[in-house]
Design a protein around this motif. Structure first.
Motif: not given
Length: 355
Positions: A145-148, A226-228, A266-270
């Motif tokens: 998600s790119g969040t801190e 498959g890793y972000a 399921f969605v691109p949110i971890n």
């Protein structure tokens, strides 16, 4: 450092011989340099903190850093394999013996080679430098998600600093290829996320004390595609699961990067709350569609077959709630609750179809 006081002849002796001793120490002392950083020197009297030297004759021409990430599905491998390759050149016209300090947050065993020759290295714990401090980051970037996220686990965020000391000998204007290898445990963040976030740190800023401006190559090799990946220094894909950067000058900050598996998202949110809410929301919509189709066609098997798929969908994508050690308990509770809702829905729909 507190020194005992001397009186009488001892004071006069010290005043007479101290300048000569100091000059002798300066003449005999080897050049002190810091790999992964800058050149060092000790104060002439042997007291005081270690410092970086701002006038070193040793030039760092090239620095190539490679992190090879472990496959975390294998319990026997948890540390990243780090390889650092330096191209160093002594610019002076006299032979020099350089005592090198490699600065790292890792306390693992370190191996140093110059060509095919192994060089002994000694670990220096709790390293302190008078004119340099590591830039410590208290948050970790969740790479999907790119969040801190505020770091609350174990790892390099505690600001530890370790040195590895070894010796190099230079002929006039000699160039050396040095390879340093070590294992880095890094940090792990597993609060409020589905898949754990692994993070690593490499100190870049001490190299500003070297003579010249080096070329820098950074590389990260992930276990598999498959890793972000998130990095404060921009990296671009260089192959399957690999990322790299070519820099013409030394960065002004340390290198931090983090990565996480995107499997079973399921969605691109971890993030647990957002991701699991999305999964349950989709499951509710599917359940409503199944009920509508069953009542329209008056076939209860449609709902019976459909809820099996809905339960499998929820069980597959909701894999973490609350983190360790409550993950299994909370996930099991949600699966049981979903199964109970689906069974109750089936009984209600069957009753309406059979009227």
């Amino acid at each position: 450092m507190n020194l005992p006081l001397r009186t009488g002849r001892r004071i006069r002796w010290r005043r007479r011989w101290l300048p000569a001793v100091a000059l002798l120490v300066l003449w005999l002392a080897p050049l002190m340099t810091a790999a992964n950083g800058g050149p060092l020197y000790y104060p002439a009297d042997g007291a005081g903190a270690l410092q970086f030297d701002t006038d070193s004759p040793v030039r760092l021409i090239r620095e190539h850093v490679t992190f090879t990430m472990p496959d975390h599905s294998q319990a026997s491998r948890h540390d990243a394999q780090v390889e650092v390759r330096y191209t160093l050149q002594h610019t002076g016209r006299e032979p020099e013996t350089a005592e090198v300090m490699f600065v790292t947050p890792s306390s693992r065993e370190l191996r140093v080679q110059s060509g095919s020759d192994s060089i002994p290295a000694a670990i220096v714990s709790d390293l302190q430098l008078a004119n340099w401090e590591p830039q410590v980051k208290r948050t970790v970037t969740e790479p999907v998600s790119g969040t801190e996220q505020l770091f609350l686990g174990d790892g390099w965020q505690d600001g530890r600093l370790v040195g590895a000391k070894f010796t190099l000998r230079f002929e006039p204007e000699e160039m050396k290829q040095i390879t340093i290898q070590y294992e880095d445990a890094g940090g792990m963040y597993d609060r409020r996320v589905i898949n754990p976030v692994f993070s690593h740190l490499y100190y870049m800023t001490p190299a500003q004390y070297w003579k010249g401006e080096p070329q820098v190559q950074l590389e990260v090799r992930l276990p598999q595609p498959g890793y972000a990946l998130s990095s404060n220094l921009p990296l671009t894909p260089s192959g399957a699961g690999s990322y790299a950067a070519q820099l013409d000058r030394l960065p002004e900050t340390e290198w931090y990067f983090s990565y996480a598996d995107t499997k079973r998202l399921f969605v691109p949110i971890n993030l647990q709350t957002v991701h699991n809410s999305a999964v349950l929301g989709v499951a509710f919509v599917l359940l409503a569609l199944l009920a509508g189709l069953t009542l329209y066609f008056r076939r209860e098997w449609i709902f019976a077959a459909g809820i099996v798929g809905v339960f499998a969908f929820v069980a597959y994508f909701i894999t973490n709630i609350g983190g360790y050690p409550f993950r299994g308990i909370f996930v099991g509770f949600v699966d049981t609750a979903v199964a109970a809702v689906l069974l109750a829905g089936y009984l209600i729909i069957r009753k309406r179809v059979r009227r």
